[in-house]
Design a protein around this motif. Structure first.
Motif, PDB file in Angstrom:
ATOM      1  N   ALA A  13      16.825  12.128  -2.911  1.00 34.30           N
ATOM      2  CA  ALA A  13      17.252  10.985  -3.734  1.00 34.30           C
ATOM      3  C   ALA A  13      16.881   9.667  -3.057  1.00 34.30           C
ATOM      4  O   ALA A  13      16.409   8.721  -3.712  1.00 34.30           O
ATOM      5  CB  ALA A  13      18.754  11.054  -3.997  1.00 34.30           C
ATOM      6  N   TYR A  14      17.064   9.593  -1.742  1.00 35.87           N
ATOM      7  CA  TYR A  14      16.692   8.394  -0.992  1.00 35.87           C
ATOM      8  C   TYR A  14      15.175   8.181  -1.093  1.00 35.87           C
ATOM      9  O   TYR A  14      14.709   7.061  -1.305  1.00 35.87           O
ATOM     10  CB  TYR A  14      17.120   8.522   0.466  1.00 35.87           C
ATOM     11  N   ALA A  15      14.414   9.249  -0.948  1.00 37.51           N
ATOM     12  CA  ALA A  15      12.951   9.151  -1.026  1.00 37.51           C
ATOM     13  C   ALA A  15      12.521   8.574  -2.372  1.00 37.51           C
ATOM     14  O   ALA A  15      11.672   7.673  -2.432  1.00 37.51           O
ATOM     15  CB  ALA A  15      12.315  10.513  -0.795  1.00 37.51           C
ATOM     16  N   HIS A  16      13.108   9.072  -3.454  1.00 37.34           N
ATOM     17  CA  HIS A  16      12.764   8.557  -4.778  1.00 37.34           C
ATOM     18  C   HIS A  16      13.176   7.089  -4.929  1.00 37.34           C
ATOM     19  O   HIS A  16      12.433   6.290  -5.490  1.00 37.34           O
ATOM     20  CB  HIS A  16      13.433   9.385  -5.873  1.00 37.34           C
ATOM     21  N   ARG A  22      11.041  -1.266  -0.104  1.00 34.98           N
ATOM     22  CA  ARG A  22      11.493  -1.218   1.282  1.00 34.98           C
ATOM     23  C   ARG A  22      12.982  -1.529   1.321  1.00 34.98           C
ATOM     24  O   ARG A  22      13.428  -2.534   0.765  1.00 34.98           O
ATOM     25  CB  ARG A  22      10.739  -2.218   2.162  1.00 34.98           C
ATOM     26  N   ASN A  23      13.726  -0.658   1.979  1.00 38.55           N
ATOM     27  CA  ASN A  23      15.148  -0.888   2.168  1.00 38.55           C
ATOM     28  C   ASN A  23      15.283  -2.052   3.149  1.00 38.55           C
ATOM     29  O   ASN A  23      14.779  -1.983   4.274  1.00 38.55           O
ATOM     30  CB  ASN A  23      15.802   0.377   2.728  1.00 38.55           C
ATOM     31  N   PRO A  24      15.959  -3.131   2.764  1.00 36.87           N
ATOM     32  CA  PRO A  24      16.058  -4.290   3.654  1.00 36.87           C
ATOM     33  C   PRO A  24      16.848  -4.025   4.934  1.00 36.87           C
ATOM     34  O   PRO A  24      16.796  -4.838   5.858  1.00 36.87           O
ATOM     35  CB  PRO A  24      16.750  -5.354   2.786  1.00 36.87           C
ATOM     36  N   ASN A  28       9.955  -3.177   8.014  1.00 36.12           N
ATOM     37  CA  ASN A  28       8.765  -2.599   7.398  1.00 36.12           C
ATOM     38  C   ASN A  28       7.640  -2.594   8.436  1.00 36.12           C
ATOM     39  O   ASN A  28       7.147  -3.641   8.828  1.00 36.12           O
ATOM     40  CB  ASN A  28       8.372  -3.432   6.175  1.00 36.12           C
ATOM     41  N   PHE A  29       7.215  -1.411   8.855  1.00 36.84           N
ATOM     42  CA  PHE A  29       6.207  -1.274   9.905  1.00 36.84           C
ATOM     43  C   PHE A  29       4.786  -1.162   9.358  1.00 36.84           C
ATOM     44  O   PHE A  29       3.866  -0.798  10.094  1.00 36.84           O
ATOM     45  CB  PHE A  29       6.530  -0.060  10.788  1.00 36.84           C
ATOM     46  N   ASP A  30       4.561  -1.484   8.087  1.00 34.14           N
ATOM     47  CA  ASP A  30       3.219  -1.378   7.501  1.00 34.14           C
ATOM     48  C   ASP A  30       2.165  -2.118   8.316  1.00 34.14           C
ATOM     49  O   ASP A  30       1.047  -1.623   8.471  1.00 34.14           O
ATOM     50  CB  ASP A  30       3.199  -1.907   6.061  1.00 34.14           C
ATOM     51  N   GLU A  31       2.502  -3.283   8.826  1.00 27.20           N
ATOM     52  CA  GLU A  31       1.525  -4.096   9.569  1.00 27.20           C
ATOM     53  C   GLU A  31       1.458  -3.717  11.053  1.00 27.20           C
ATOM     54  O   GLU A  31       0.684  -4.306  11.804  1.00 27.20           O
ATOM     55  CB  GLU A  31       1.864  -5.588   9.426  1.00 27.20           C
ATOM     56  N   THR A 139       3.392   3.613   3.595  1.00 29.54           N
ATOM     57  CA  THR A 139       2.093   3.161   4.072  1.00 29.54           C
ATOM     58  C   THR A 139       1.144   3.178   2.879  1.00 29.54           C
ATOM     59  O   THR A 139       0.763   2.133   2.401  1.00 29.54           O
ATOM     60  CB  THR A 139       1.558   3.947   5.275  1.00 29.54           C
ATOM     61  N   GLU A 140       0.764   4.346   2.402  1.00 29.55           N
ATOM     62  CA  GLU A 140       0.169   4.467   1.068  1.00 29.55           C
ATOM     63  C   GLU A 140       1.319   4.963   0.199  1.00 29.55           C
ATOM     64  O   GLU A 140       1.548   6.157   0.078  1.00 29.55           O
ATOM     65  CB  GLU A 140      -0.979   5.469   1.063  1.00 29.55           C
ATOM     66  N   ASP A 141       2.058   4.026  -0.377  1.00 26.49           N
ATOM     67  CA  ASP A 141       3.289   4.368  -1.085  1.00 26.49           C
ATOM     68  C   ASP A 141       3.026   5.405  -2.172  1.00 26.49           C
ATOM     69  O   ASP A 141       2.045   5.299  -2.923  1.00 26.49           O
ATOM     70  CB  ASP A 141       3.914   3.121  -1.696  1.00 26.49           C
ATOM     71  N   ALA A 142       3.923   6.396  -2.226  1.00 30.31           N
ATOM     72  CA  ALA A 142       3.754   7.478  -3.183  1.00 30.31           C
ATOM     73  C   ALA A 142       5.096   8.130  -3.469  1.00 30.31           C
ATOM     74  O   ALA A 142       5.989   8.133  -2.628  1.00 30.31           O
ATOM     75  CB  ALA A 142       2.788   8.524  -2.628  1.00 30.31           C
ATOM     76  N   ASP A 143       5.206   8.692  -4.656  1.00 31.32           N
ATOM     77  CA  ASP A 143       6.329   9.533  -5.029  1.00 31.32           C
ATOM     78  C   ASP A 143       5.779  10.591  -5.985  1.00 31.32           C
ATOM     79  O   ASP A 143       4.964  10.280  -6.852  1.00 31.32           O
ATOM     80  CB  ASP A 143       7.433   8.717  -5.692  1.00 31.32           C
ATOM     81  N   TYR A 144       6.210  11.807  -5.797  1.00 30.80           N
ATOM     82  CA  TYR A 144       5.704  12.943  -6.578  1.00 30.80           C
ATOM     83  C   TYR A 144       4.184  13.097  -6.421  1.00 30.80           C
ATOM     84  O   TYR A 144       3.510  13.547  -7.347  1.00 30.80           O
ATOM     85  CB  TYR A 144       6.058  12.814  -8.062  1.00 30.80           C
ATOM     86  N   ARG A 145       3.643  12.733  -5.270  1.00 27.89           N
ATOM     87  CA  ARG A 145       2.197  12.877  -5.043  1.00 27.89           C
ATOM     88  C   ARG A 145       1.896  14.308  -4.625  1.00 27.89           C
ATOM     89  O   ARG A 145       2.486  14.819  -3.668  1.00 27.89           O
ATOM     90  CB  ARG A 145       1.727  11.910  -3.959  1.00 27.89           C
ATOM     91  N   PRO A 146       0.951  14.971  -5.305  1.00 27.93           N
ATOM     92  CA  PRO A 146       0.568  16.322  -4.886  1.00 27.93           C
ATOM     93  C   PRO A 146      -0.041  16.294  -3.482  1.00 27.93           C
ATOM     94  O   PRO A 146      -0.904  15.457  -3.176  1.00 27.93           O
ATOM     95  CB  PRO A 146      -0.469  16.750  -5.924  1.00 27.93           C
ATOM     96  N   LEU A 147       0.407  17.189  -2.650  1.00 27.30           N
ATOM     97  CA  LEU A 147      -0.106  17.262  -1.282  1.00 27.30           C
ATOM     98  C   LEU A 147      -1.618  17.491  -1.270  1.00 27.30           C
ATOM     99  O   LEU A 147      -2.327  16.987  -0.409  1.00 27.30           O
ATOM    100  CB  LEU A 147       0.631  18.380  -0.524  1.00 27.30           C
ATOM    101  N   SER A 148      -2.113  18.196  -2.248  1.00 24.34           N
ATOM    102  CA  SER A 148      -3.543  18.512  -2.317  1.00 24.34           C
ATOM    103  C   SER A 148      -4.419  17.283  -2.526  1.00 24.34           C
ATOM    104  O   SER A 148      -5.640  17.369  -2.359  1.00 24.34           O
ATOM    105  CB  SER A 148      -3.803  19.522  -3.436  1.00 24.34           C
TER     106      SER A 148
END
Length: 166
Positions: A13-16, A22-24, A28-31, A139-148
């Motif tokens: 649920a947190y992941a979704h 970004r949770n404040p 955020n370590f993107d940079e 980083t490359e933001d994704a949700d429900y992304r197929p691992l393949s």
């Protein structure tokens, strides 16, 4: 120490909730090399609720400048979860594809060299396969992304066994 259940539903649920935001409460370590393991750790914490404040080898986050290497580093995250010594916090093991469940983690190597990405598994078919395992990541933001859909050179799965509490 007693091993308590890991709340997989809370981690997913947190992941979704935070996959595209970004949770404040967390930097955020993107940079600074990427935010994937920071996000994985946040998901893991949502499902475990226990940090290990052991200097250097623990798993904790207080701020950008006060955190364990395992909170934001792919290999350190793996080392913490697969540790042999009992200590507070979540614990896991490297697992086969057929052992993974939502709330577990996958680490990806894109080229020869170190593992470089750490998505959280949010869904898996039966039986699990690279095509039906879906992940959330930063980083490359994704949700429900197929691992393949990742350019995978090598993959390893981390199955969470539970959470040690003192």
């Amino acid at each position: 120490m007693t091993l308590y259940p890991y709340n997989r539903q809370a981690a997913v649920a947190y992941a979704h909730r935070w996959a595209y935001h970004r949770n404040p409460d967390f930097y955020n370590f993107d940079e600074l090399g990427g935010d994937c393991t920071n996000f994985a750790s946040q998901c893991l914490y949502a499902g475990s609720g226990v940090m290990d404040y052991t200097p250097t080898f623990g798993w904790y986050y207080n701020s950008q400048y006060s955190r364990a290497p395992a909170w934001t580093g792919v290999p350190f995250f793996y080392n913490f979860l697969t540790r042999k010594k009992e200590g507070p916090g979540p614990v896991g093991k490297e697992a086969a594809l057929d052992q993974i469940q939502p709330g577990d983690f996958v680490q990806l190597r894109f080229t020869p060299g170190p593992f470089a990405h750490n998505p959280v598994i949010v869904a898996a078919g039966s039986p699990p396969s690279l095509e039906n395992i879906l992940v959330a990541a930063h980083t490359e933001d994704a949700d429900y992304r197929p691992l393949s859909t990742y350019p995978i050179f090598e993959v390893r799965f981390l199955h969470i066994l539970g959470v040690y509490q003192t």
